[in-house]
Scaffold this motif. Structure first.
Motif, PDB file in Angstrom:
ATOM      1  N   PHE A 353     -74.228-138.426  45.483  1.00 15.75           N
ATOM      2  CA  PHE A 353     -73.836-137.907  44.179  1.00 15.75           C
ATOM      3  C   PHE A 353     -72.864-136.731  44.254  1.00 15.75           C
ATOM      4  O   PHE A 353     -72.688-135.998  43.295  1.00 15.75           O
ATOM      5  N   GLY A 354     -72.233-136.538  45.394  1.00 21.63           N
ATOM      6  CA  GLY A 354     -71.238-135.477  45.507  1.00 21.63           C
ATOM      7  C   GLY A 354     -71.741-134.283  46.296  1.00 21.63           C
ATOM      8  O   GLY A 354     -72.930-134.104  46.513  1.00 21.63           O
ATOM      9  N   LEU A 355     -70.793-133.451  46.717  1.00 25.60           N
ATOM     10  CA  LEU A 355     -71.106-132.300  47.546  1.00 25.60           C
ATOM     11  C   LEU A 355     -71.625-131.135  46.710  1.00 25.60           C
ATOM     12  O   LEU A 355     -71.460-131.093  45.499  1.00 25.60           O
ATOM     13  N   SER A 356     -72.230-130.169  47.403  1.00 22.25           N
ATOM     14  CA  SER A 356     -72.694-128.947  46.753  1.00 22.25           C
ATOM     15  C   SER A 356     -71.512-128.190  46.153  1.00 22.25           C
ATOM     16  O   SER A 356     -70.438-128.098  46.752  1.00 22.25           O
ATOM     17  N   VAL A 357     -71.702-127.648  44.969  1.00 21.09           N
ATOM     18  CA  VAL A 357     -70.616-126.991  44.246  1.00 21.09           C
ATOM     19  C   VAL A 357     -70.218-125.674  44.905  1.00 21.09           C
ATOM     20  O   VAL A 357     -69.025-125.367  45.051  1.00 21.09           O
ATOM     21  N   ILE A 358     -71.186-124.857  45.315  1.00 19.45           N
ATOM     22  CA  ILE A 358     -70.901-123.502  45.801  1.00 19.45           C
ATOM     23  C   ILE A 358     -70.025-123.503  47.059  1.00 19.45           C
ATOM     24  O   ILE A 358     -69.016-122.778  47.102  1.00 19.45           O
ATOM     25  N   PRO A 359     -70.338-124.268  48.116  1.00 18.45           N
ATOM     26  CA  PRO A 359     -69.446-124.258  49.285  1.00 18.45           C
ATOM     27  C   PRO A 359     -68.017-124.667  48.956  1.00 18.45           C
ATOM     28  O   PRO A 359     -67.069-124.145  49.556  1.00 18.45           O
ATOM     29  N   GLN A 360     -67.848-125.590  48.011  1.00 21.55           N
ATOM     30  CA  GLN A 360     -66.491-125.982  47.632  1.00 21.55           C
ATOM     31  C   GLN A 360     -65.750-124.815  46.988  1.00 21.55           C
ATOM     32  O   GLN A 360     -64.563-124.603  47.238  1.00 21.55           O
ATOM     33  N   GLN A 361     -66.450-124.046  46.148  1.00 20.49           N
ATOM     34  CA  GLN A 361     -65.808-122.890  45.529  1.00 20.49           C
ATOM     35  C   GLN A 361     -65.446-121.841  46.579  1.00 20.49           C
ATOM     36  O   GLN A 361     -64.356-121.260  46.542  1.00 20.49           O
ATOM     37  N   VAL A 362     -66.352-121.618  47.527  1.00 17.34           N
ATOM     38  CA  VAL A 362     -66.086-120.639  48.586  1.00 17.34           C
ATOM     39  C   VAL A 362     -64.868-121.065  49.407  1.00 17.34           C
ATOM     40  O   VAL A 362     -63.976-120.256  49.698  1.00 17.34           O
ATOM     41  N   ALA A 363     -64.820-122.348  49.771  1.00 15.27           N
ATOM     42  CA  ALA A 363     -63.703-122.843  50.574  1.00 15.27           C
ATOM     43  C   ALA A 363     -62.377-122.705  49.839  1.00 15.27           C
ATOM     44  O   ALA A 363     -61.370-122.269  50.420  1.00 15.27           O
ATOM     45  N   GLY A 364     -62.364-123.057  48.557  1.00 13.81           N
ATOM     46  CA  GLY A 364     -61.133-122.932  47.784  1.00 13.81           C
ATOM     47  C   GLY A 364     -60.658-121.500  47.682  1.00 13.81           C
ATOM     48  O   GLY A 364     -59.455-121.208  47.806  1.00 13.81           O
ATOM     49  N   GLN A 365     -61.589-120.569  47.461  1.00 10.31           N
ATOM     50  CA  GLN A 365     -61.230-119.159  47.367  1.00 10.31           C
ATOM     51  C   GLN A 365     -60.718-118.620  48.698  1.00 10.31           C
ATOM     52  O   GLN A 365     -59.756-117.839  48.738  1.00 10.31           O
ATOM     53  N   PHE A 366     -61.342-119.057  49.804  1.00  7.57           N
ATOM     54  CA  PHE A 366     -60.917-118.577  51.117  1.00  7.57           C
ATOM     55  C   PHE A 366     -59.501-119.046  51.444  1.00  7.57           C
ATOM     56  O   PHE A 366     -58.685-118.286  51.967  1.00  7.57           O
ATOM     57  N   LEU A 367     -59.189-120.297  51.127  1.00  4.88           N
ATOM     58  CA  LEU A 367     -57.847-120.821  51.395  1.00  4.88           C
ATOM     59  C   LEU A 367     -56.766-120.023  50.667  1.00  4.88           C
ATOM     60  O   LEU A 367     -55.656-119.861  51.177  1.00  4.88           O
ATOM     61  N   GLN A 368     -57.084-119.521  49.480  1.00  7.23           N
ATOM     62  CA  GLN A 368     -56.101-118.812  48.662  1.00  7.23           C
ATOM     63  C   GLN A 368     -56.190-117.293  48.802  1.00  7.23           C
ATOM     64  O   GLN A 368     -55.426-116.568  48.171  1.00  7.23           O
ATOM     65  N   SER A 369     -57.085-116.812  49.639  1.00  3.78           N
ATOM     66  CA  SER A 369     -57.321-115.376  49.765  1.00  3.78           C
ATOM     67  C   SER A 369     -56.385-114.749  50.792  1.00  3.78           C
ATOM     68  O   SER A 369     -55.798-115.438  51.635  1.00  3.78           O
ATOM     69  N   PRO A 370     -56.232-113.418  50.762  1.00  2.83           N
ATOM     70  CA  PRO A 370     -55.421-112.732  51.785  1.00  2.83           C
ATOM     71  C   PRO A 370     -56.093-112.704  53.150  1.00  2.83           C
ATOM     72  O   PRO A 370     -55.505-112.232  54.122  1.00  2.83           O
ATOM     73  N   PHE A 371     -57.328-113.207  53.232  1.00  2.00           N
ATOM     74  CA  PHE A 371     -58.051-113.210  54.502  1.00  2.00           C
ATOM     75  C   PHE A 371     -57.678-114.395  55.396  1.00  2.00           C
ATOM     76  O   PHE A 371     -57.905-114.358  56.600  1.00  2.00           O
ATOM     77  N   PHE A 372     -57.113-115.458  54.806  1.00  2.00           N
ATOM     78  CA  PHE A 372     -56.980-116.702  55.544  1.00  2.00           C
ATOM     79  C   PHE A 372     -56.014-116.588  56.726  1.00  2.00           C
ATOM     80  O   PHE A 372     -56.370-116.936  57.860  1.00  2.00           O
ATOM     81  N   GLU A 373     -54.813-116.111  56.504  1.00  2.00           N
ATOM     82  CA  GLU A 373     -53.837-116.045  57.595  1.00  2.00           C
ATOM     83  C   GLU A 373     -54.265-115.080  58.697  1.00  2.00           C
ATOM     84  O   GLU A 373     -54.144-115.418  59.883  1.00  2.00           O
TER      85      GLU A 373
END
Length: 478
Positions: A353-373
């Protein structure tokens, strides 16, 4: 894992007897099933064999187990008011089904790591805790609000995460795509599982690299697929071999890991990438590109993926957070034609029935954050440092006894021993000395190859672990 209370008042043999009786009563050891040998159980629990002998004697006196010379010790068939005809034959069930168990070497490695957590781990293909962006993700979670809705999400994956991936893929991998062409998965292996189960049929022929991580995954055999190998050299596979396999076996799909390949660390050359795409287009042959390691390129300049060069729509592209951030987030993705994404999303919805919502939100925020590079920069530096420590240890401990090509990215060092030994014996002797690795035969190679993963051990453990491997190897070569 259950542990003895060595400081308690109850005798160790009584604790063991009570624990076994409980497991038998819970049905973990059904009537008639074989118990571990006295010697093996003693090794697992870290006690003298005589302690286990006393525990078994206690259970025999209660009529719970029976022992016969030459046949081992079994759970009584008539205890607990049950008879064999009323008890499911669980052994038959575990041997049945279409989904095959892991290869014996992989099960042995997993068992050893569970039983001996202090083993120096050159086997697990994941990042050590100190390489993961733990502090960065903790900051994101403390400063961002998360959805108050905790129900089922879109089976294709969270829209904000797919939108973040559109930008990530174009910026870091040169892939232009849209949200509708991305499927979020729990990692690369779920992507591969969905492909083998939903897009192929039993009896279909597929091509994989030789050696290949795919060879270690029973999911291909579980799906009834016929595997044909594409030999690889220092520049990767030879694209002309794909045409040959297509003519001979009508292969339906090709599975490749062209950048810092697992296990060899090789990179498919630019010229062969172009030839491969031409062959796939000519034959109308889908190619699955598994790309978990490219952003670990130590110089920060990974080659373009096949998908970025694909103008014919031949490539199904798979990526994951596991090798560049944190495997525990369980976030992967697939870029594919919309019809394929919809088919696989429907299948995945039937599974979970789909993945957990919270890890997806965390992953999306991390990709767009100044921490990623900055995280990627640190990861590349640390991985290169660990690679160099490993190579230095091999040169010191095994001069003239082992060959390798130093990879320019990824987590693995692929080595060939100059004199062959039995994989199983080498693995067991290394485990006895406090380390573990993956024999090359797991990936389809002949005996005499090994894969060391240097991302998992602590830096200070690497030399000690190679010393343990060296001692085991020298013992078997005497």
């Amino acid at each position: 894992m259950w542990k003895l209370d060595r400081d308690g008042k109850r005798a160790l043999y009584q604790q063991i007897a009570d624990h076994l009786e409980q497991r038998i009563s819970y049905g973990e050891f059904p009537p008639g099933s074989l118990l571990p040998s006295e010697r093996k159980l003693a090794e697992q629990l870290g006690v003298n064999r005589s302690t286990v002998v006393m525990a078994f004697a206690e259970l025999r006196s209660l009529g719970i187990i029976d022992s016969r010379t030459g046949s081992g010790t079994r759970v009584s068939a008539t205890k607990w008011g049950a008879t064999p005809r009323h008890t499911p034959n669980w052994s038959r069930y575990t041997e049945g089904g279409q989904f095959l168990p892991n290869l014996p070497f992989m099960r042995r490695i997993r068992e050893a790591l569970i039983q001996q957590p202090a083993l120096i781990d050159f086997a697990s293909g994941e990042l050590a805790a100190d390489l993961a962006p733990t502090e960065e993700i903790a900051k994101l979670m403390s400063t961002h609000e998360y959805t108050s809705y905790l129900g089922y999400d879109n089976p294709q994956g969270s829209m904000p995460l797919r939108q973040a991936l559109v930008g990530y893929l174009e910026k870091y991998r040169g892939i232009r795509t849209t949200e509708s062409s991305i499927l979020i998965t729990s990692g690369s292996q779920q992507s591969l599982y969905l492909i083998t189960q939903c897009l192929l049929s039993p009896g279909d022929a597929v091509a994989i690299e030789d050696p290949s991580y795919c060879y270690s995954l029973p999911m291909f055999q579980s799906a009834g697929l016929r595997l044909f190998r594409l030999p690889a050299d220092a520049e990767g596979i030879e694209p002309e071999d794909i045409r040959t396999l297509f003519k001979q076996h009508r292969i339906k799909m090709v599975f490749l890991n062209p950048t810092f390949q697992n296990p060899t660390g090789t990179v498919l050359s630019d010229e062969r990438r172009r030839q491969l795409l031409a062959a796939a287009s000519e034959l109308r042959l889908p190619v699955v590109e598994d790309d978990p390691f490219s952003l670990t390129a130590y110089d920060g300049n990974p080659p373009l993926p096949l998908k970025a060069m694909d103008t014919a729509g031949s490539i199904l592209y798979i990526g994951s957070f596991s090798k560049i951030a944190a495997s525990g987030l369980r976030i992967g993705w697939m870029v594919a034609p919309r019809s394929i994404v919809e088919r696989l999303a429907d299948a995945r919805q039937q599974m979970d029935f789909g993945l957990s919502v919270i890890p997806q939100q965390v992953a999306g925020q991390f990709l767009q954050s100044p921490f990623f590079e900055p995280h990627l920069d640190r990861l590349r530096m640390e991985l290169r440092f660990k690679r160099d420590i490993l190579i230095e240890a091999l040169n010191k401990e095994l001069p003239g006894m082992i060959r390798y090509n130093a990879p320019n990215g990824g987590l693995h060092l692929w080595c060939r021993l100059n004199s062959a030994v039995q994989d199983g014996k080498l693995l067991e002797e290394t485990i006895k000395r406090g380390a573990v690795f993956v024999p090359g035969s797991v990936y389809g190679s002949d005996s005499g190859f090994v894969r060391f993963t240097f991302a998992r051990p602590r830096t200070e453990e690497i030399e000690q672990g190679i010393s343990a491997f060296s001692q085991a190897l020298r013992l078997l070569q005497e």
